[in-house]
Design an enzyme around this catalytic site. Structure first.
Site, PDB file in Angstrom:
ATOM      1  N   GLY A   1       2.103   8.874 -48.585  1.00  0.00           N
ATOM      2  CA  GLY A   1       1.092   9.699 -48.600  1.00  0.00           C
ATOM      3  C   GLY A   1      -0.062   8.995 -48.024  1.00  0.00           C
ATOM      4  O   GLY A   1      -0.311   7.981 -47.721  1.00  0.00           O
ATOM      5  N   ASN A   2      -1.352   9.793 -47.854  1.00  0.00           N
ATOM      6  CA  ASN A   2      -2.622   9.205 -47.690  1.00  0.00           C
ATOM      7  C   ASN A   2      -3.607   9.988 -48.546  1.00  0.00           C
ATOM      8  O   ASN A   2      -3.445  10.963 -49.219  1.00  0.00           O
ATOM      9  CB  ASN A   2      -2.911   9.382 -46.371  1.00  0.00           C
ATOM     10  CG  ASN A   2      -3.114  10.696 -46.026  1.00  0.00           C
ATOM     11  OD1 ASN A   2      -3.954  11.504 -46.147  1.00  0.00           O
ATOM     12  ND2 ASN A   2      -2.215  11.239 -44.881  1.00  0.00           N
TER      13      ASN A   2
END
Ligand code: CTP
Length: 400
Positions: free
Chosen positions: A207-208
């Site tokens: 993810g980020n």
């Protein structure tokens, strides 16, 4: 949307009057100023005290108050942005249709010019009675607006049409009513926002750090300016309070792609602010991966470029993308604008001073397809969203 709007609420004598306590709370919560007028019959169903506490205003029931001061119905009518009468009984409806004036509510109605909205509530046969239907038509011909009764269980025990519209639905109606003069009224807007999570196995993902705040603020502004907004939101911790925003929650880039494509054709404005993962694991393990080896190699493959695909399929939409760059901001952002067939690109220069992810502030440059470059000062994401949406509003008429 209802911030500072002046709502005069007229309540007539029906059992559904109890719903008005909740309605007043919703109105006040949305920032509206509320004053309430009760007919004498309505005061049998809900007390002025309850409504006075909730509306934070004195409730009017008679032409003269306890100190013999005149409740000036003309002033009340002039004060209101909207006179909302609900529940509207067959009796008061008939009086409105024929100009009778035996209560302060009716005197105020007769003094209100083209801004009365009514939500009737009656039993099944009463609502369908030709006189009622004729009276509704008659008051519509005077310029009044009707929020139709809803279907469901009625006070008599019968089931059918006649229930007062639920307060939440009345709120939606009012929001549309006040949107009519807004610059984006009648326009549809699609916004994507937040990160995407690409599954590695049932418990892990790539993810980020995107919070989704920028895109959510844009969706909110578009809605405030009258657009009908669909927000496709990746896994973000943010809550969406605005009930007028159609929220679609997604997890992965593929889900975001599908949701955006599904709604794309109908849109006038499309803003892609999501931090979509550029790569995803080629194989998603069905079981949790055990740490048996010293090293683990994941093969990543490209996700679909949502904005790129939308650019290729563009017809009349105004398409807006984002570019996050650490160097050559204008050059790289302009290339993205052209390559992805955008109308506008919002460029962020990531630096120590402008840490975009998770923060409440941002600094942007807007570049449009006519090569116009506009720099904006460092500001809150809320204000930046305002700049972006204002830019879109001024750009749309120029769109070719
Ligand atoms: N975007 C998208 N789908 C992706 C990747 C990005 O729709 N799979 C969109 C983002 O929402 C943003 C724009 O593309 O509006 C720019 O994203 P960015 O990742 O900066 O651009 P890329 O074209 O992927 O180029 P690079 O990462 O090489 O800078």
């Amino acid at each position: 949307m209802l911030n500072n709007k002046k709502i005069l609420l007229g309540i007539t004598g029906g059992i559904a009057a109890y719903k008005c306590a909740h309605l007043v709370r919703l109105l006040v919560k949305q920032g509206a100023e509320v004053k309430v007028i009760l007919t004498p019959a309505a005061a049998e169903f809900i007390t002025p005290q309850t409504l006075s506490v909730l509306s934070k205003n004195t409730v009017i029931t008679q032409f003269f108050d306890a100190n013999n001061n005149w409740n000036n119905h003309v002033k009340l009518a002039q004060w209101a942005d909207v006179f909302l009468i609900t529940p509207l009984t067959a009796n008061t409806l008939a009086k409105m249709a024929n100009g009778l004036c035996d209560s302060v509510l009716l005197a105020t109605y007769l003094s209100s010019k083209n801004k009365t909205i009514v939500a009737p509530a009656m039993d099944l046969e009463m609502y369908q009675h030709p006189t009622t239907q004729q009276n509704l038509q008659k008051i519509t011909s005077f310029g009044n607006l009707i929020i139709p009764a809803e279907t469901g269980e009625l006070a008599s025990g019968l089931v059918g049409e006649g229930r007062m519209a639920e307060p939440e639905n009345i709120m939606v109606f009012l929001t549309h009513f006040f949107s009519r003069n807004l610059p984006l009224y009648g326009k549809k807007a699609l916004v994507n926002a937040g990160p995407t999570y690409e599954a590695i196995d049932p418990v892990r993902f790539i993810g980020n750090r995107s919070s989704g705040k920028m895109g959510i603020a844009i969706a909110q502004k578009l809605s405030e300016f009258g657009a009908e907004v669909t927000l496709v939101l990746g896994p973000s911790a943010q809550e969406i309070e605005n009930k007028n925003i159609h929220l679609i929650r997604v997890q992965s880039a593929d889900e975001m792609y599908n949701a955006c494509l599904q709604h794309y054709n109908l849109q006038n404005i499309v803003v892609c602010s999501a931090a979509v993962a550029d790569y995803k694991p080629e194989i998603v393990s069905a079981q949790k991966i055990k740490k048996t080896d010293e090293t683990l190699t994941l093969k990543l493959i490209k996700t679909k470029d949502i904005l790129g695909v939308l650019g290729k399929q563009k017809t009349t939409q105004c398409l807006i993308g984002f570019a996050l760059e650490t160097e050559n901001l204008i050059d790289y952002a302009t290339k993205k604008l052209k390559n992805k067939n955008l109308d506008i690109i919002v460029a962020n220069a990531v630096s120590e001073q402008n840490n975009v992810f998770g923060s409440d502030s941002n600094k942007i440059t807007i570049i449009d397809k006519h090569n116009k470059i506009t720099n904006f000062e460092f500001n809150t994401k809320h204000n930046i969203a305002n700049h972006i949406v204002n830019y879109i509003i001024s750009y749309i008429p120029k769109q070719t």
